[in-house]
Design an enzyme around this catalytic site. Structure first.
Site, mmCIF file in Angstrom:
data_model
loop_
_atom_site.group_PDB
_atom_site.id
_atom_site.type_symbol
_atom_site.label_atom_id
_atom_site.label_comp_id
_atom_site.label_asym_id
_atom_site.label_seq_id
_atom_site.Cartn_x
_atom_site.Cartn_y
_atom_site.Cartn_z
ATOM 1 C CG HIS A 197 -8.048 -1.968 7.253
ATOM 2 N ND1 HIS A 197 -8.658 -0.989 6.507
ATOM 3 C CD2 HIS A 197 -7.051 -1.347 7.946
ATOM 4 C CE1 HIS A 197 -8.062 0.169 6.734
ATOM 5 N NE2 HIS A 197 -7.085 -0.014 7.606
ATOM 6 C CD GLU B 68 -6.200 3.135 6.377
ATOM 7 O OE1 GLU B 68 -6.321 2.835 7.584
ATOM 8 O OE2 GLU B 68 -5.566 2.441 5.574
ATOM 9 N N GLY C 73 2.737 1.130 11.128
ATOM 10 C CA GLY C 73 2.401 0.384 12.334
ATOM 11 C C GLY C 73 1.982 -1.032 12.015
ATOM 12 C CB ALA C 74 -0.412 -2.978 11.562
ATOM 13 C CG MET C 75 -0.219 -3.683 4.715
ATOM 14 S SD MET C 75 -1.159 -2.212 4.230
ATOM 15 C CE MET C 75 -2.195 -2.907 2.943
ATOM 16 C CD GLU C 76 -5.105 -2.197 5.168
ATOM 17 O OE1 GLU C 76 -5.542 -1.382 4.336
ATOM 18 O OE2 GLU C 76 -4.234 -1.891 6.001
ATOM 19 C CG HIS D 215 -6.708 0.250 12.403
ATOM 20 N ND1 HIS D 215 -6.978 1.594 12.496
ATOM 21 C CD2 HIS D 215 -6.249 0.059 11.134
ATOM 22 C CE1 HIS D 215 -6.716 2.180 11.350
ATOM 23 N NE2 HIS D 215 -6.245 1.265 10.504
ATOM 24 C CD GLU D 216 -3.770 -2.738 10.354
ATOM 25 O OE1 GLU D 216 -4.038 -3.000 9.162
ATOM 26 O OE2 GLU D 216 -3.438 -1.601 10.738
ATOM 27 C CD GLU E 266 -2.973 1.093 2.273
ATOM 28 O OE1 GLU E 266 -4.055 1.685 2.134
ATOM 29 O OE2 GLU E 266 -2.659 0.516 3.327
#
Length: 827
Positions: A294, A313, A254-257, A290-291, A122
């Site tokens: 997503h 988001e 921080g993180a990726m979904e 959060h992830e 992303e």
């Protein structure tokens, strides 16, 4: 859009973790609605070796041309083709060290160095790993396979379908076909991964480096809970057979979904007993939630263009906190949302250099320090506002309608609004357009005229503006009656001026109940503000409202609409305050004012802050207590460091003693570890510096390393700050170089050293990851520029002509500098 779309990708990869290269083959099936002679794909930093068009069993060579500037591969077909088109492309690439595309991450285990290779795509970096139509609307299915060394483990979006031993000694791992999805959600990785499955839901697994499984159980449990909540609330089952949560040492975000293969910084997934603080635990839960949100918002339903990125988001941000609140209501999570999401969004969006949540253009949006507070924070805050307006039940029904209608497809903002209107029968579209399609937000000025309130709205900015914008504002007003009762009035403010009538039994009024609305309030009646202050002192209104009153007041100080001295006087009503939200906000506001004002005003602020902060710490205790309230733990860590910075001898003595004990080998409670390290650096000497650097080098725990890195920005001694600056460039991993720099820019003793350091080491600092470099710029310019305003402005006027990608953050940072300068002159 083009007349052709991808249907399926078959991606085969052979990574080499010794030479950091990979060979790839991409078989791409497309459908064309009319004859086409040329196919355009996206590529970046990959070397195309061969390209053929496939027809039945035949394969014909194609002429190709790579346009590096446009990041395009242009393929000329032998003849016009419509309907199904097959391409086979052989290529090679580098497993880079840029934390983007297909990249390598370094780690140490049992006195040896190892590497894993993972992906981060992303927004537009899938093109670094395979030729593709790299746009969210170009959804397709993916069949991924990899040839790897037998001692390694491969992970992708789908579950492992088949493993085959090859004659060359490698193992071919093939994965199940993915659902229809966008390229930015594809993941593949290879390394020495070990899995820890959740004990109640085997779909949820945490993938770690060797020796780290003991820290994975906490994240697996939170992953299961987040998945459980999401399936129930959204009314759609998670479609994949697995949910891998993958800890990666080197990670810019921080993180990726990635669908079914979510990646995290280690400190945002792994839980270390006796090291991870309560704040860290909450952050882990919020990021995991959060992830996983997503997986529905972004993965199942994808924005049809990057301008609609907020549909991903904003919802993930909102539900990241919503899931935590569902399972841990005692944590006061929505108060934390106001502090960590809404307040930064209000601050960011009060600049002239801002933009709408639905980003104009949107073709190639980049998530960075300029865009994130709008897309994530403001977007999530507007969702909280709309939920308050239409009600929780309608909010849930509208989201379920939206997700079911557009599952596996793409959607735009209007599709969400129409879903809300379908279930509520209310004119939601006009309301949402008001907040999503225009930048900024309003300030409502209110005054009492006999038995009515006169309300006027105008755009709020810190610097003067001549905007004629207006918003549809869901407005809630608490009327405090002379009898001691409270009556609430709700109106939709649909004009620049609104009048609210009431009886003569009203003693005071407070707008924006529990701060659900995204706007500021300016009370023109001094008597009403004083009466509200007395209700604050008596705690006769909830913490959210007590926070909002003083926080709006401080925003007016920054905009020049109120004197700082009046704000400090108003804080007298908060002397007995005991709630987390107003207290941490006041601490931030006082520290912000302290950093930008002159020596005389700094003395005034310190004189007010020190006895107050010491009283709070005396009340809650300097040492954490068993079974204390969650937010008390968070408050203590914040206030110890703030008190030390303002000059508290009591706080410095306590933290200094604990730091010395820590250096001698004693334990310090994780809930005060960060503030003890900060205070230890602040009051420390060369021995303290050496101990911190050695501890950082030896630690295998990212949570601890990040606390130490923050402490490296807290030295009072100029010589030690300069040593820490050099350490940032020489010894700190790229993913974390910004942390000490940002801390230095909040340290009044380090700020005078920051500009010369930046200019003299510019070539090295520019090599930071682009997003992290922007954080450095965003910290240095508004702080270091106060004493060197002309020099800084002149430098960046020229710099922006050369560095196009940094312009947005530079412009907004220069605006923040101007705000600081105006505040100093008026204080």
């Amino acid at each position: 859009m083009t007349s052709y779309q991808p249907v399926n990708y078959k991606i085969h990869l052979v990574p080499d973790l010794t030479q950091f290269t990979f060979a790839g083959t991409a078989e791409i099936r497309l459908e064309a609605t009319k004859p086409v002679e040329e196919i355009v794909l996206n590529v970046l930093e990959i070397d195309i070796k061969d390209c053929r068009v496939l027809h039945n069993t035949d394969a014909a060579e194609c002429a190709i041309r790579v346009d590096s500037d446009k990041e395009e591969l242009r393929i000329t077909l032998p003849e016009p083709v419509s309907g199904r088109i097959g391409l086979k492309i052989d290529y090679q690439g580098m497993i880079n060290d840029k934390m983007a595309g297909f990249y390598r991450s370094k780690y140490s285990y049992q006195d040896r160095t190892g590497y894993m290779a993972v992906t981060q795509f992303e927004e537009s970096d899938a093109r670094r790993a395979f030729p593709c139509m790299d746009h969210p609307a170009c959804k397709a299915t993916f069949d991924i396979s990899m040839d790897i060394d037998p001692h390694l483990v491969a992970i992708s979006n789908g579950a492992v379908k088949e493993k085959t031993r090859l004659d060359n000694g490698k193992v071919r791992v093939a994965f199940d076909r993915t659902p229809k999805m966008s390229t930015y959600l594809v993941f593949f990785g290879v390394g020495e991964f070990e899995f820890t499955a959740d004990e109640k839901d085997a779909r949820v697994r945490v993938a770690t480096l060797p020796g780290m499984q003991q820290f994975a159980r906490f994240g697996a449990d939170l992953g299961r809970k987040s998945l459980e909540f999401s399936e129930s609330y959204y009314g759609i089952a998670y479609p994949l057979p697995k949910m891998d949560l993958i800890a990666i040492p080197d990670f810019a975000f921080g993180a990726m979904e990635n669908w079914g293969a979510v990646t995290f910084r280690e400190n945002l997934l792994l839980h270390y007993p006796d090291v991870t603080s309560k704040s860290g635990e909450e952050r882990i839960f919020e990021v995991i939630a959060h992830e996983i949100a997503h997986q529905w918002f972004g993965n199942l339903v994808t924005p049809s263009d990057w301008k609609y990125l907020w549909l991903n988001e904003s919802f993930a941000t909102f539900f990241g906190f919503g899931v935590v609140d569902h399972y841990c209501p005692q944590w006061d999570t929505w108060q934390r949302f106001l502090y960590s999401m809404t307040d930064p969004a209000l601050t960011r969006d009060a600049l002239h250099e801002t933009f709408a949540i639905e980003i104009p253009g949107g073709e190639h949006v980049v998530i960075n320090s300029s865009t994130a507070p709008i897309i994530y924070n403001k977007g999530g805050s507007i969702l909280r506002q709309i939920r308050g307006y239409i009600g929780e039940a309608n909010f849930q029904k509208g989201l379920q309608h939206y997700l079911k209608t557009y599952e596996y497809e793409c959607a735009a903002s209007r599709d969400l609004w129409q879903s809300f209107e379908t279930v509520t029968r209310q004119p939601v579209s006009e309301l949402m357009q008001s907040w999503i399609e225009q930048p900024g937000y309003p300030k409502i000025t209110v005054r009492r005229q006999n038995n009515r309130l006169i309300l006027n709205q105008q755009r709020f900015t810190y610097l003067p503006n001549e905007s004629t914008q207006s918003w549809l504002i869901p407005l809630s007003v608490n009327l405090y009656l002379k009898t001691g009762e409270t009556r609430q009035v709700s109106v939709l403010m649909d004009a620049s001026r609104t009048v609210i009538e009431f009886g003569d039994d009203v003693a005071a009024y407070k707008l924006n109940d529990r701060q659900t609305g995204f706007y500021r309030i300016q009370y023109e009646d001094a008597g009403n503000l004083a009466e509200l202050g007395r209700k604050v002192a008596a705690q006769a209104m909830p913490p959210e409202d007590r926070w909002g009153l003083q926080n709006d007041f401080y925003a007016l100080v920054r905009s020049g609409d109120a004197p700082l001295a009046d704000y400090l006087k108003f804080l007298a009503f908060y002397r007995r305050e005991d709630a987390y939200l107003p207290l941490v906000s006041i601490a931030d506001n006082l520290q912000g004012a302290y950093l930008v004002t002159d020596a005389d005003m700094r003395s005034t602020i310190s004189a007010a802050a020190v006895p107050w902060f010491e009283a709070v710490l005396d009340e809650i205790g300097y040492e954490p207590a068993t079974e204390e309230k969650h937010t008390t733990s968070l408050l203590r860590d914040k206030f110890i460091w703030a008190a030390v910075l303002f000059g508290s001898d009591a706080a410095a003595d306590f933290a200094g003693a604990r730091f010395k004990a820590l250096m001698a080998g004693d334990d310090v409670h994780p809930d005060i570890m960060k503030s003890v390290l900060q205070a230890g650096a602040y009051t420390g000497d060369r021995q303290a510096y050496a101990w911190l650097v050695e501890r950082m080098d030896q630690s295998q725990i990212e949570h601890e390393r990040m606390n130490i890195l923050m402490a490296l920005g807290c030295f009072k001694d100029a010589g030690l700050t300069q040593k820490a600056q050099q350490c940032v460039l020489d010894a700190v991993p790229a993913r974390n170089q910004f942390i000490p720099v940002v801390a230095m820019c909040a340290n009044p003793h380090a700020i005078p050293l920051m500009w010369d350091w930046y200019v003299s080491h510019l070539a090295q600092i520019e090599q930071f990851h682009p997003m992290l470099y922007e954080r450095v710029l965003g910290a240095i310019i508004p702080a270091a520029g106060i004493e060197k305003a002309d020099e800084v402005k002149d430098f960046f006027d020229d710099y922006m002509k050369q560095k196009e990608k940094a312009r947005d953050v530079i412009r907004l940072s220069l605006e923040r500098l101007e705000i600081n300068l105006r505040m100093r002159n008026k204080a």
